[in-house]
Design a protein around this motif. Structure first.
Motif, PDB file in Angstrom:
ATOM      1  N   ASN A  11      11.336  -2.374 -15.184  1.00  0.00           N
ATOM      2  CA  ASN A  11      12.568  -3.163 -15.211  1.00  0.00           C
ATOM      3  C   ASN A  11      13.556  -2.643 -14.172  1.00  0.00           C
ATOM      4  OD1 ASN A  11      11.848  -4.924 -17.358  1.00  0.00           O
ATOM      5  ND2 ASN A  11      12.216  -3.248 -18.784  1.00  0.00           N
ATOM      6  N   TYR A  12      13.459  -1.355 -13.853  1.00  0.00           N
ATOM      7  CA  TYR A  12      14.333  -0.728 -12.866  1.00  0.00           C
ATOM      8  C   TYR A  12      13.767  -0.851 -11.449  1.00  0.00           C
ATOM      9  CZ  TYR A  12      16.874   2.868 -10.307  1.00  0.00           C
ATOM     10  OH  TYR A  12      17.624   3.539  -9.375  1.00  0.00           O
ATOM     11  N   VAL A  13      12.464  -0.730 -11.338  1.00  0.00           N
ATOM     12  CA  VAL A  13      11.814  -0.762 -10.026  1.00  0.00           C
ATOM     13  C   VAL A  13      11.655  -2.219  -9.599  1.00  0.00           C
ATOM     14  CG1 VAL A  13       9.764  -0.134  -8.707  1.00  0.00           C
ATOM     15  CG2 VAL A  13      10.614   1.399 -10.476  1.00  0.00           C
ATOM     16  N   THR A  14      12.618  -2.676  -8.826  1.00  0.00           N
ATOM     17  CA  THR A  14      12.596  -4.072  -8.381  1.00  0.00           C
ATOM     18  C   THR A  14      12.567  -4.186  -6.861  1.00  0.00           C
ATOM     19  OG1 THR A  14      15.011  -4.126  -8.462  1.00  0.00           O
ATOM     20  CG2 THR A  14      13.823  -4.881 -10.429  1.00  0.00           C
ATOM     21  N   ALA A  15      12.639  -3.059  -6.157  1.00  0.00           N
ATOM     22  CA  ALA A  15      12.632  -3.062  -4.694  1.00  0.00           C
ATOM     23  C   ALA A  15      12.026  -1.751  -4.207  1.00  0.00           C
ATOM     24  CB  ALA A  15      14.066  -3.203  -4.169  1.00  0.00           C
ATOM     25  N   GLU A  16      11.695  -1.702  -2.943  1.00  0.00           N
ATOM     26  CA  GLU A  16      11.104  -0.493  -2.358  1.00  0.00           C
ATOM     27  C   GLU A  16      12.018   0.715  -2.563  1.00  0.00           C
ATOM     28  OE1 GLU A  16      10.044   1.224   2.048  1.00  0.00           O
ATOM     29  OE2 GLU A  16       9.681  -0.904   1.669  1.00  0.00           O
ATOM     30  N   SER A  17      13.331   0.531  -2.410  1.00  0.00           N
ATOM     31  CA  SER A  17      14.253   1.657  -2.535  1.00  0.00           C
ATOM     32  C   SER A  17      14.245   2.229  -3.951  1.00  0.00           C
ATOM     33  CB  SER A  17      15.673   1.238  -2.153  1.00  0.00           C
ATOM     34  OG  SER A  17      16.118   0.173  -2.970  1.00  0.00           O
ATOM     35  N   THR A  18      14.160   1.391  -4.967  1.00  0.00           N
ATOM     36  CA  THR A  18      14.117   1.913  -6.338  1.00  0.00           C
ATOM     37  C   THR A  18      12.750   2.491  -6.669  1.00  0.00           C
ATOM     38  OG1 THR A  18      13.701  -0.314  -7.218  1.00  0.00           O
ATOM     39  CG2 THR A  18      15.986   0.474  -7.240  1.00  0.00           C
ATOM     40  N   LEU A  19      11.705   1.989  -6.033  1.00  0.00           N
ATOM     41  CA  LEU A  19      10.381   2.577  -6.239  1.00  0.00           C
ATOM     42  C   LEU A  19      10.359   4.006  -5.681  1.00  0.00           C
ATOM     43  CD1 LEU A  19       7.358   2.405  -6.973  1.00  0.00           C
ATOM     44  CD2 LEU A  19       6.968   1.502  -4.685  1.00  0.00           C
ATOM     45  N   ILE A  20      10.908   4.210  -4.509  1.00  0.00           N
ATOM     46  CA  ILE A  20      10.955   5.540  -3.907  1.00  0.00           C
ATOM     47  C   ILE A  20      11.818   6.475  -4.740  1.00  0.00           C
ATOM     48  CG2 ILE A  20      11.759   6.855  -1.899  1.00  0.00           C
ATOM     49  CD1 ILE A  20      10.960   4.361  -0.231  1.00  0.00           C
ATOM     50  N   GLU A  21      12.939   5.969  -5.221  1.00  0.00           N
ATOM     51  CA  GLU A  21      13.839   6.779  -6.063  1.00  0.00           C
ATOM     52  C   GLU A  21      13.152   7.227  -7.323  1.00  0.00           C
ATOM     53  OE1 GLU A  21      17.672   5.674  -8.617  1.00  0.00           O
ATOM     54  OE2 GLU A  21      17.894   5.234  -6.480  1.00  0.00           O
ATOM     55  N   MET A  33       0.854  -1.170   0.000  1.00  0.00           N
ATOM     56  CA  MET A  33       0.000   0.000   0.000  1.00  0.00           C
ATOM     57  C   MET A  33       0.896   1.228   0.000  1.00  0.00           C
ATOM     58  SD  MET A  33      -2.920   1.175   2.717  1.00  0.00           S
ATOM     59  CE  MET A  33      -4.012  -0.140   2.263  1.00  0.00           C
ATOM     60  N   VAL A  34       0.491   2.229  -0.751  1.00  0.00           N
ATOM     61  CA  VAL A  34       1.265   3.461  -0.871  1.00  0.00           C
ATOM     62  C   VAL A  34       0.343   4.655  -0.645  1.00  0.00           C
ATOM     63  CG1 VAL A  34       2.640   4.906  -2.414  1.00  0.00           C
ATOM     64  CG2 VAL A  34       2.814   2.426  -2.565  1.00  0.00           C
ATOM     65  N   TRP A  35       0.829   5.623   0.126  1.00  0.00           N
ATOM     66  CA  TRP A  35       0.162   6.917   0.233  1.00  0.00           C
ATOM     67  C   TRP A  35       1.068   7.920  -0.445  1.00  0.00           C
ATOM     68  CZ3 TRP A  35       1.724  11.633   1.902  1.00  0.00           C
ATOM     69  CH2 TRP A  35       0.744  12.616   1.972  1.00  0.00           C
ATOM     70  N   LEU A  36       0.454   8.806  -1.219  1.00  0.00           N
ATOM     71  CA  LEU A  36       1.202   9.839  -1.920  1.00  0.00           C
ATOM     72  C   LEU A  36       0.330  11.073  -2.033  1.00  0.00           C
ATOM     73  CD1 LEU A  36       3.846  10.370  -3.608  1.00  0.00           C
ATOM     74  CD2 LEU A  36       2.519   9.695  -5.597  1.00  0.00           C
ATOM     75  N   GLY A  37       0.898  12.219  -1.738  1.00  0.00           N
ATOM     76  CA  GLY A  37       0.184  13.477  -1.883  1.00  0.00           C
ATOM     77  C   GLY A  37       0.630  14.191  -3.143  1.00  0.00           C
ATOM     78  N   VAL A  38      -0.272  14.959  -3.718  1.00  0.00           N
ATOM     79  CA  VAL A  38       0.043  15.697  -4.934  1.00  0.00           C
ATOM     80  C   VAL A  38      -0.579  17.087  -4.846  1.00  0.00           C
ATOM     81  CG1 VAL A  38      -1.964  14.835  -6.207  1.00  0.00           C
ATOM     82  CG2 VAL A  38       0.043  15.591  -7.456  1.00  0.00           C
ATOM     83  N   CYS A  39       0.158  18.065  -5.382  1.00  0.00           N
ATOM     84  CA  CYS A  39      -0.358  19.426  -5.467  1.00  0.00           C
ATOM     85  C   CYS A  39       0.299  20.094  -6.666  1.00  0.00           C
ATOM     86  CB  CYS A  39      -0.075  20.211  -4.182  1.00  0.00           C
ATOM     87  SG  CYS A  39       1.663  20.600  -3.933  1.00  0.00           S
TER      88      CYS A  39
END
Length: 114
Positions: free
Chosen positions: A104-114, A1-7
């Motif tokens: 292909n790059y997003v393989t872990a939580e750290s790369t998803l955040i990056e 689950m992810v929470w993200l704010g946008v403005c």
């Protein structure tokens, strides 16, 4: 689950939960302080926090926290009906974000955040 704010000024830091369950206490402790800090950083002192009708958002303790901490806040009794114009995450932004990710790059939580 992810929470993200946008403005208009950009995106907040994502809050990623390994456990896909969410309740009001977890929302208040782990999400709302980040929303407040990000809002102040991106928008200063004059802005309004809007959320959707998820159960942790409508809980009376979450509503009270928001009313007590945000410069302005739309309480659940004042939310407008669902509209693609007012709820862009629900209607398109999550889909757009998912489509522009390099999976292909997003393989872990750290790369998803990056």
């Amino acid at each position: 689950m992810v929470w993200l704010g946008v403005c208009a000024e950009g995106l907040t830091v994502p809050v990623i939960f390994e456990d896909a369950t969410m309740d009001a206490q977890k929302y208040i402790k782990e999400v709302l302080p980040i929303a407040l800090k990000s809002g102040k950083k991106m928008l200063g002192k004059n802005w309004t926090y809007q959320q959707d009708g998820a159960t942790p958002h409508t809980h009376h303790l979450s509503q009270k926290w928001c009313a007590d901490h945000f410069p302005a806040f739309i309480p659940k009794i004042r939310w407008p009906s669902n509209s693609p114009d007012l709820c862009p995450f629900d209607y398109s932004l999550w889909n757009e974000l998912g489509q522009v990710m390099d999976w292909n790059y997003v393989t872990a939580e750290s790369t998803l955040i990056e």
